[in-house]
Design a protein around this motif. Structure first.
Motif, mmCIF file in Angstrom:
data_model
loop_
_atom_site.group_PDB
_atom_site.id
_atom_site.type_symbol
_atom_site.label_atom_id
_atom_site.label_comp_id
_atom_site.label_asym_id
_atom_site.label_seq_id
_atom_site.Cartn_x
_atom_site.Cartn_y
_atom_site.Cartn_z
ATOM 1 N N THR A 163 8.920 -4.598 -96.790
ATOM 2 C CA THR A 163 8.802 -4.463 -95.331
ATOM 3 C C THR A 163 8.761 -5.859 -94.725
ATOM 4 N N SER A 211 12.189 -7.616 -95.085
ATOM 5 C CA SER A 211 13.175 -7.100 -94.125
ATOM 6 C C SER A 211 12.883 -7.661 -92.734
ATOM 7 N N ALA A 261 18.003 -4.824 -94.022
ATOM 8 C CA ALA A 261 17.264 -3.807 -94.786
ATOM 9 C C ALA A 261 16.929 -4.410 -96.140
ATOM 10 N N ALA A 262 15.685 -4.254 -96.577
ATOM 11 C CA ALA A 262 15.292 -4.796 -97.883
ATOM 12 C C ALA A 262 15.281 -3.659 -98.893
ATOM 13 N N GLY A 271 13.068 -1.148 -93.692
ATOM 14 C CA GLY A 271 13.663 -1.925 -92.597
ATOM 15 C C GLY A 271 15.076 -1.541 -92.207
ATOM 16 N N GLN A 272 15.469 -0.263 -92.477
ATOM 17 C CA GLN A 272 16.828 0.129 -92.070
ATOM 18 C C GLN A 272 17.064 -0.088 -90.580
ATOM 19 N N ASN A 312 16.446 -2.459 -88.766
ATOM 20 C CA ASN A 312 16.979 -3.798 -88.463
ATOM 21 C C ASN A 312 18.498 -3.785 -88.389
ATOM 22 N N VAL A 332 18.259 -7.869 -100.088
ATOM 23 C CA VAL A 332 18.525 -7.298 -98.777
ATOM 24 C C VAL A 332 19.974 -6.835 -98.683
ATOM 25 N N GLY A 378 22.679 -6.038 -95.515
ATOM 26 C CA GLY A 378 22.831 -6.163 -94.070
ATOM 27 C C GLY A 378 24.288 -6.372 -93.710
#
Length: 362
Positions: free
Chosen positions: A131, A134, A140-141, A255-256, A258, A334, A336
């Motif tokens: 969390t 991210s 997203a992590a 963290g999606q 993000n 991550v 992204g």
């Protein structure tokens, strides 16, 4: 029009090696502008940004060469240019200066990860760390870990049928896992009890992987004092724990949300929707992350290098982490958009993987 400097168009690779300083600087500006804004950049803006004084016409000539090399392209809606996947890969491999983490960032990651108490499972701690990662990376992590990383508390063999038993594994964090074993004909209940006692005396506080290593050695030394059928029960138990298949892995994603920031177009939204589906279905992402497990250090997959159709507009930066015995037990990183801040995210992922390894005693 005067002919501009050729930069070696024999092949993309040869051309890349021959890019002169001026071409590199123009290319760097296009990439950095894209990473910062997601927008195409035109020759007029570049001529203002670069340190070498060049007219927009000269910049256009260099951009034309860069385009022939496959490093940049013109999106249909704009006169400006964006880097291609090859361009991003070249930038990451050859031109980018990887930044170092600031002391507050290091402390922040370390604090998050070293806050693992005995009451908290490794999975929970890693989830919290993700969390945090991210949030810092604005992506997203993800972590792919073996379920067998939980520390064991108790084991029990329960007979189901004459030739089948249930192995019940209880972890310190309360997780319970059951596996069915096939038994040799004629195994008495006493052998199941003896096997449980033998294992419980030796597994407490260890992960499955650690317990397995220790038991293989101990079994050889204790063969004389163990009944042969008990040895077979223990061996069958060890075999059932060998892991490695998909069911023994878990994917944690944080963290999606993000990924929904900074969307520039409808195709961005569609790409993120597909990426969400991939992260939900997990299977392909597990396969992708699994490919980094044999690697040393950080691996970077850009765009279609992900080998997954729906991930093709994305980049993945991942690093493996190890347990106390030095075995790689998972990967974290991550996922992204391709315009991730590579220079900042790469050292973050590397540092987080090293801290997790330290936390697991690796």
């Amino acid at each position: 029009m005067a002919h501009h400097d050729p930069i070696g168009l024999i092949s993309p690779r040869a051309g890349l090696a021959q890019l002169n300083e001026r071409s590199r600087e123009i290319f760097r500006q296009i990439v950095e502008s894209y990473l910062a804004t997601g927008e195409p950049v035109g020759s007029r803006n570049i001529s203002r940004l670069i340190t070498v004084p060049l007219s927009p016409a000269s910049v256009r000539n260099v951009m034309s060469d860069l385009e022939q090399l496959g490093l940049i392209y013109a999106p249909h809606t704009s006169a400006g240019r964006l880097p291609t996947e090859l361009g991003l890969r070249f930038f990451v491999d050859a031109l980018m200066q990887v930044g170092d983490l600031t002391e507050p960032e290091r402390q922040s990651i370390q604090q998050q990860l070293s806050s693992v108490g005995r009451s908290q499972s490794v999975e929970t701690a890693i989830g919290e760390a993700l969390t945090h990662l991210s949030g810092l990376s604005r992506a997203a992590a993800v972590v792919l870990t073996a379920k067998s990383n939980a520390r064991l508390k108790h084991i029990e063999f329960v007979r189901l049928e004459p030739e089948k038993a249930l192995v019940v594994l209880v972890a310190e964090d309360g997780q319970v896992e059951n596996r069915v074993l096939t038994l040799q004909p004629g195994v008495p209940s006493s052998a199941l009890t003896e096997a449980s006692n033998f294992l419980n005396a030796r597994i407490r506080g260890r992960t499955l992987a650690e317990a397995r290593l220790e038991l293989e050695t101990t079994l050889k030394q204790n063969q004389a004092e163990l009944d042969q059928l008990t040895q077979k029960v223990i061996a069958a138990g060890l075999a059932s724990w060998s892991g490695g298949n998909g069911d023994d892995r878990q994917l944690i994603v944080r963290g999606q949300a993000n990924l929904l920031e900074d969307l520039h177009a409808l195709e961005d939204l569609e790409r993120v929707r597909l990426l969400f589906e991939d992260l939900e279905s997990k299977r392909e992402v597990v396969d992708l992350l699994g490919r980094a497990e044999s690697a040393e250090g950080v691996r970077i997959f850009i765009g279609s290098e992900n080998k997954l159709f729906s991930l093709s507009g994305s980049s993945t930066i991942i690093a493996p982490y190890s347990d106390g015995a030095g075995h790689i037990v998972g990967v974290l990183g991550v996922i992204g958009p391709t315009r991730l801040n590579y220079a900042r995210v790469i050292p973050m992922v590397d540092y987080a993987a090293r801290i997790v390894s330290r936390m697991l005693g690796g």
